[in-house]
Motif scaffolding. Sequence first.
Motif, PDB file in Angstrom:
ATOM      1  N   ALA A  35      -8.301 -36.973  26.238  1.00  0.00           N
ATOM      2  CA  ALA A  35      -9.418 -38.031  26.618  1.00  0.00           C
ATOM      3  C   ALA A  35     -10.045 -37.488  27.993  1.00  0.00           C
ATOM      4  CB  ALA A  35      -8.359 -39.119  27.151  1.00  0.00           C
ATOM      5  N   ALA A  36      -9.569 -36.969  28.796  1.00  0.00           N
ATOM      6  CA  ALA A  36     -10.150 -36.482  30.100  1.00  0.00           C
ATOM      7  C   ALA A  36     -11.343 -35.373  29.686  1.00  0.00           C
ATOM      8  CB  ALA A  36      -9.291 -35.774  31.043  1.00  0.00           C
ATOM      9  N   TRP A  37     -11.005 -34.530  28.783  1.00  0.00           N
ATOM     10  CA  TRP A  37     -12.006 -33.369  28.361  1.00  0.00           C
ATOM     11  C   TRP A  37     -13.065 -33.983  27.707  1.00  0.00           C
ATOM     12  CZ3 TRP A  37     -12.941 -28.545  29.316  1.00  0.00           C
ATOM     13  CH2 TRP A  37     -13.671 -27.883  28.534  1.00  0.00           C
ATOM     14  N   LEU A  38     -12.856 -35.141  26.992  1.00  0.00           N
ATOM     15  CA  LEU A  38     -14.049 -35.749  25.972  1.00  0.00           C
ATOM     16  C   LEU A  38     -14.796 -36.677  27.006  1.00  0.00           C
ATOM     17  CD1 LEU A  38     -12.170 -36.397  22.817  1.00  0.00           C
ATOM     18  CD2 LEU A  38     -13.820 -34.855  23.198  1.00  0.00           C
ATOM     19  N   ALA A  39     -14.130 -37.377  27.841  1.00  0.00           N
ATOM     20  CA  ALA A  39     -14.804 -38.022  28.918  1.00  0.00           C
ATOM     21  C   ALA A  39     -15.686 -37.411  29.844  1.00  0.00           C
ATOM     22  CB  ALA A  39     -13.689 -38.942  29.880  1.00  0.00           C
ATOM     23  N   ALA A  40     -15.278 -35.976  30.286  1.00  0.00           N
ATOM     24  CA  ALA A  40     -16.133 -35.464  31.023  1.00  0.00           C
ATOM     25  C   ALA A  40     -17.319 -34.934  30.407  1.00  0.00           C
ATOM     26  CB  ALA A  40     -15.310 -33.906  31.427  1.00  0.00           C
ATOM     27  N   PHE A  41     -17.288 -34.654  29.142  1.00  0.00           N
ATOM     28  CA  PHE A  41     -18.363 -34.471  28.327  1.00  0.00           C
ATOM     29  C   PHE A  41     -19.388 -35.549  28.315  1.00  0.00           C
ATOM     30  CE2 PHE A  41     -16.548 -30.745  26.714  1.00  0.00           C
ATOM     31  CZ  PHE A  41     -17.716 -29.702  26.624  1.00  0.00           C
ATOM     32  N   ALA A  42     -19.015 -36.998  28.189  1.00  0.00           N
ATOM     33  CA  ALA A  42     -19.495 -37.883  27.969  1.00  0.00           C
ATOM     34  C   ALA A  42     -20.308 -38.190  29.456  1.00  0.00           C
ATOM     35  CB  ALA A  42     -18.853 -39.179  27.846  1.00  0.00           C
ATOM     36  N   VAL A  43     -19.470 -38.084  30.407  1.00  0.00           N
ATOM     37  CA  VAL A  43     -20.315 -38.377  31.847  1.00  0.00           C
ATOM     38  C   VAL A  43     -21.286 -37.318  32.116  1.00  0.00           C
ATOM     39  CG1 VAL A  43     -19.567 -37.930  34.261  1.00  0.00           C
ATOM     40  CG2 VAL A  43     -18.142 -39.238  32.755  1.00  0.00           C
ATOM     41  N   GLY A  44     -21.052 -36.108  31.692  1.00  0.00           N
ATOM     42  CA  GLY A  44     -21.922 -34.990  31.898  1.00  0.00           C
ATOM     43  C   GLY A  44     -23.213 -35.149  31.197  1.00  0.00           C
ATOM     44  N   ALA A  45     -23.129 -35.756  29.930  1.00  0.00           N
ATOM     45  CA  ALA A  45     -24.063 -36.128  29.060  1.00  0.00           C
ATOM     46  C   ALA A  45     -24.968 -37.505  29.761  1.00  0.00           C
ATOM     47  CB  ALA A  45     -23.927 -36.486  27.777  1.00  0.00           C
ATOM     48  N   LEU A  46     -24.356 -38.340  30.299  1.00  0.00           N
ATOM     49  CA  LEU A  46     -25.123 -39.553  30.848  1.00  0.00           C
ATOM     50  C   LEU A  46     -25.518 -39.433  32.212  1.00  0.00           C
ATOM     51  CD1 LEU A  46     -22.777 -42.196  29.070  1.00  0.00           C
ATOM     52  CD2 LEU A  46     -25.094 -41.718  28.305  1.00  0.00           C
ATOM     53  N   ALA A  47     -24.959 -38.523  33.043  1.00  0.00           N
ATOM     54  CA  ALA A  47     -25.225 -38.528  34.419  1.00  0.00           C
ATOM     55  C   ALA A  47     -26.534 -37.988  34.517  1.00  0.00           C
ATOM     56  CB  ALA A  47     -24.131 -37.755  35.270  1.00  0.00           C
ATOM     57  N   PRO A  48     -27.596 -38.453  35.143  1.00  0.00           N
ATOM     58  CA  PRO A  48     -28.928 -37.987  35.431  1.00  0.00           C
ATOM     59  C   PRO A  48     -28.857 -37.164  36.243  1.00  0.00           C
ATOM     60  CG  PRO A  48     -28.640 -40.326  36.304  1.00  0.00           C
ATOM     61  CD  PRO A  48     -27.598 -39.946  35.623  1.00  0.00           C
ATOM     62  N   VAL A  49     -28.239 -36.964  37.438  1.00  0.00           N
ATOM     63  CA  VAL A  49     -28.415 -36.002  38.579  1.00  0.00           C
ATOM     64  C   VAL A  49     -27.366 -34.763  38.355  1.00  0.00           C
ATOM     65  CG1 VAL A  49     -28.341 -35.487  41.103  1.00  0.00           C
ATOM     66  CG2 VAL A  49     -29.603 -37.679  40.057  1.00  0.00           C
ATOM     67  N   LYS A  50     -25.960 -35.276  38.200  1.00  0.00           N
ATOM     68  CA  LYS A  50     -24.876 -34.378  38.378  1.00  0.00           C
ATOM     69  C   LYS A  50     -24.504 -33.693  36.843  1.00  0.00           C
ATOM     70  CE  LYS A  50     -24.167 -34.319  42.646  1.00  0.00           C
ATOM     71  NZ  LYS A  50     -24.185 -33.153  43.495  1.00  0.00           N
ATOM     72  N   GLY A  51     -25.047 -34.320  35.684  1.00  0.00           N
ATOM     73  CA  GLY A  51     -24.743 -34.029  34.400  1.00  0.00           C
ATOM     74  C   GLY A  51     -25.053 -32.561  34.290  1.00  0.00           C
ATOM     75  N   THR A  52     -25.859 -31.799  34.737  1.00  0.00           N
ATOM     76  CA  THR A  52     -26.316 -30.478  34.503  1.00  0.00           C
ATOM     77  C   THR A  52     -24.956 -29.876  35.083  1.00  0.00           C
ATOM     78  OG1 THR A  52     -28.710 -30.764  34.656  1.00  0.00           O
ATOM     79  CG2 THR A  52     -27.723 -28.602  35.050  1.00  0.00           C
ATOM     80  N   LEU A  53     -24.684 -30.175  36.497  1.00  0.00           N
ATOM     81  CA  LEU A  53     -23.536 -29.200  36.904  1.00  0.00           C
ATOM     82  C   LEU A  53     -22.221 -29.542  36.181  1.00  0.00           C
ATOM     83  CD1 LEU A  53     -22.484 -27.647  39.220  1.00  0.00           C
ATOM     84  CD2 LEU A  53     -22.129 -29.935  40.434  1.00  0.00           C
ATOM     85  N   ILE A  54     -21.929 -30.776  35.793  1.00  0.00           N
ATOM     86  CA  ILE A  54     -20.725 -31.246  34.926  1.00  0.00           C
ATOM     87  C   ILE A  54     -20.604 -30.244  33.824  1.00  0.00           C
ATOM     88  CG2 ILE A  54     -19.588 -32.929  33.886  1.00  0.00           C
ATOM     89  CD1 ILE A  54     -20.710 -34.888  35.952  1.00  0.00           C
TER      90      ILE A  54
END
Length: 128
Positions: free
Chosen positions: A51-70
């Motif tokens: 759940a944490a791994w998949l959520a991290a990918f979702a946050v990385g995809a949706l975050a406009p500024v920090k998504g690249t870093l994530i």
Amino acid sequence: MLTTAGTSRPAHLAIAPPRRLPVALAIAASVGVFATSLHALPAVVLLPLAAAWLAAFAVGALAPVKGTLILTVLAALTKTATVVMIVWAVTNPHSAIGPHGVVDWLPLGMLNAATGLWLLAVIRHRSR
């Protein structure tokens, strides 16, 4: 459904085009890795980790500024975890955890391909 503040219009979750394919492939491959190579882990460990791994990918995809870093950190973790899993599979051939057959290696290879696509976009400065 999400709505825009003060209106009844639906808000769309926009994922930047360079992130769409790598993230979609990484999520699908991650489910495969958890279902094959890591299926022997206890559910108490496996489910929160997945759940944490998949959520991290979702946050990385949706975050406009920090998504690249994530997404870049997730790609580095994927490459590191692959090396660990290869060493584990070679040193513990009879362990239930880790990749041992084609069914185990295929999702792991897909996950590495997805994160490799992401790193290629970052290197070519197309990751925004």
